[in-house]
Scaffold this motif. Structure first.
Motif, PDB file in Angstrom:
ATOM      1  N   HIS A  59      -6.570  45.558  38.453  1.00  0.00           N
ATOM      2  CA  HIS A  59      -6.747  44.744  37.246  1.00  0.00           C
ATOM      3  C   HIS A  59      -5.686  43.656  37.238  1.00  0.00           C
ATOM      4  O   HIS A  59      -4.830  43.612  38.123  1.00  0.00           O
ATOM      5  CB  HIS A  59      -6.746  45.597  35.977  1.00  0.00           C
ATOM      6  N   HIS A  61      -3.239  42.812  34.965  1.00  0.00           N
ATOM      7  CA  HIS A  61      -1.981  42.884  34.223  1.00  0.00           C
ATOM      8  C   HIS A  61      -0.818  42.565  35.170  1.00  0.00           C
ATOM      9  O   HIS A  61      -0.833  42.930  36.346  1.00  0.00           O
ATOM     10  CB  HIS A  61      -1.785  44.279  33.611  1.00  0.00           C
ATOM     11  N   ASP A  63       2.126  43.655  35.675  1.00  0.00           N
ATOM     12  CA  ASP A  63       2.854  44.684  36.434  1.00  0.00           C
ATOM     13  C   ASP A  63       2.061  45.158  37.660  1.00  0.00           C
ATOM     14  O   ASP A  63       2.562  45.960  38.445  1.00  0.00           O
ATOM     15  CB  ASP A  63       3.289  45.859  35.547  1.00  0.00           C
ATOM     16  N   HIS A  64       0.859  44.582  37.861  1.00  0.00           N
ATOM     17  CA  HIS A  64       0.057  44.878  39.056  1.00  0.00           C
ATOM     18  C   HIS A  64      -0.187  43.642  39.922  1.00  0.00           C
ATOM     19  O   HIS A  64      -0.647  43.772  41.051  1.00  0.00           O
ATOM     20  CB  HIS A  64      -1.284  45.512  38.652  1.00  0.00           C
ATOM     21  N   HIS A 133      -8.708  50.907  29.100  1.00  0.00           N
ATOM     22  CA  HIS A 133      -7.501  50.071  29.155  1.00  0.00           C
ATOM     23  C   HIS A 133      -7.829  48.784  28.414  1.00  0.00           C
ATOM     24  O   HIS A 133      -9.007  48.449  28.281  1.00  0.00           O
ATOM     25  CB  HIS A 133      -7.144  49.818  30.634  1.00  0.00           C
ATOM     26  N   ASP A 156      -4.549  51.875  35.750  1.00  0.00           N
ATOM     27  CA  ASP A 156      -4.063  52.120  34.392  1.00  0.00           C
ATOM     28  C   ASP A 156      -5.211  52.642  33.548  1.00  0.00           C
ATOM     29  O   ASP A 156      -6.289  52.039  33.515  1.00  0.00           O
ATOM     30  CB  ASP A 156      -3.537  50.825  33.773  1.00  0.00           C
TER      31      ASP A 156
END
Ligand SMILES: [Zn+2]
Ligand SMILES: [Zn+2]
Length: 246
Positions: A59, A61, A63-64, A133, A156
């Motif tokens: 995905h 976001h 932090d990815h 999510h 997530d």
């Protein structure tokens, strides 16, 4: 296949550790799974990034994906030998702006995956499951064709029953374990007992807790997961592991 943990915190890097990112290797094929903050530095310690065969994103976001941009610059600017002209980056198409950013001239090319179909990538067959999510996110099941070994990554997600079947009998299950048992309210990630319960229901061999909270001792988190997972399942914490043979 061999799994190398490149980053394991949820949200933001901490104490020298990056956010979500993993290297999965089989038969000379190098697949990077998510590219969180700090993961390019971690990757460079184990593999020349120009030797990647593909990057797969769960995905969009940060932090990815925080290191996608600098990985693109490395493919653009680094002059060493490269495995292919441009690096394919696989992402879903439900966020057109972020998908479009996966293509960078002379460096990377965005490739869509259809979450309802299997994706064949080198030695792997990859399937997807939509998670719970705030943005479109897909759990990922990777089967090594030659051996039948299975790695499942929840990406997530809040706890959801469909993950039990999706993760069934995995050799290794990596679970988004961002919270301790006492966390209340709307959860977009799993607690440690929920991670253990999922591993138990899915009858996996090894559970790896990842997408961790910003703490430095994970004993209590591991204890909470282990109690629900049961004695038959080996429970590991991603922060404590480097390489895992699957
Ligand atoms: Zn995350
Ligand atoms: Zn997320």
């Amino acid at each position: 296949m061999k799994l190398t943990i490149l980053g394991y915190y949820g949200g933001y890097p901490f104490n020298g550790g990056g956010t979500s990112g993993y290297l999965i290797q089989s038969q000379g094929f190098n697949l990077m799974l998510d590219a969180g903050s700090g993961t390019l530095l971690a990757l460079q310690k184990v593999l020349d990034p120009l030797q990647l065969d593909a990057l797969l994103l769960s995905h969009y976001h940060q932090d990815h994906i925080a290191d996608v941009g600098v990985l693109q610059y490395e493919w653009q600017l680094q002059t060493g030998p490269r495995k292919q002209d441009v690096l394919p980056i696989y992402g879903h198409m439900e966020d057109p702006l972020n998908f479009a950013a996966l293509t960078w001239p002379a460096a990377t090319i965005g490739k869509k995956y259809d979450p309802n179909s299997a994706l064949e990538l080198g030695p792997f067959v990859i399937t997807f499951l939509r998670t719970i999510h705030p943005v479109p996110t897909f759990a990922i099941r990777i089967v090594e064709k030659k051996t039948g070994s299975v790695l499942v990554y929840t990406a997530d997600s809040a706890a959801m029953p469909a993950l039990n079947d999706f993760a069934a009998k995995a050799n290794v299950l990596m679970v988004d374990t961002n919270f301790f048992a006492n966390r209340t309210g709307q959860l977009w990630h799993m607690t440690a007992p929920q991670a253990g319960q999922l591993a138990h229901q899915a009858q996996v061999k090894t559970l790896i807790l990842t997408h961790l909270p910003q703490i430095t001792s994970f004993e209590e988190l591991k204890q909470q997961a282990s109690t629900k997972a049961g004695a038959a399942i080996k429970v590991l914490v991603a922060a404590d592991e480097k390489n895992i043979e699957i």
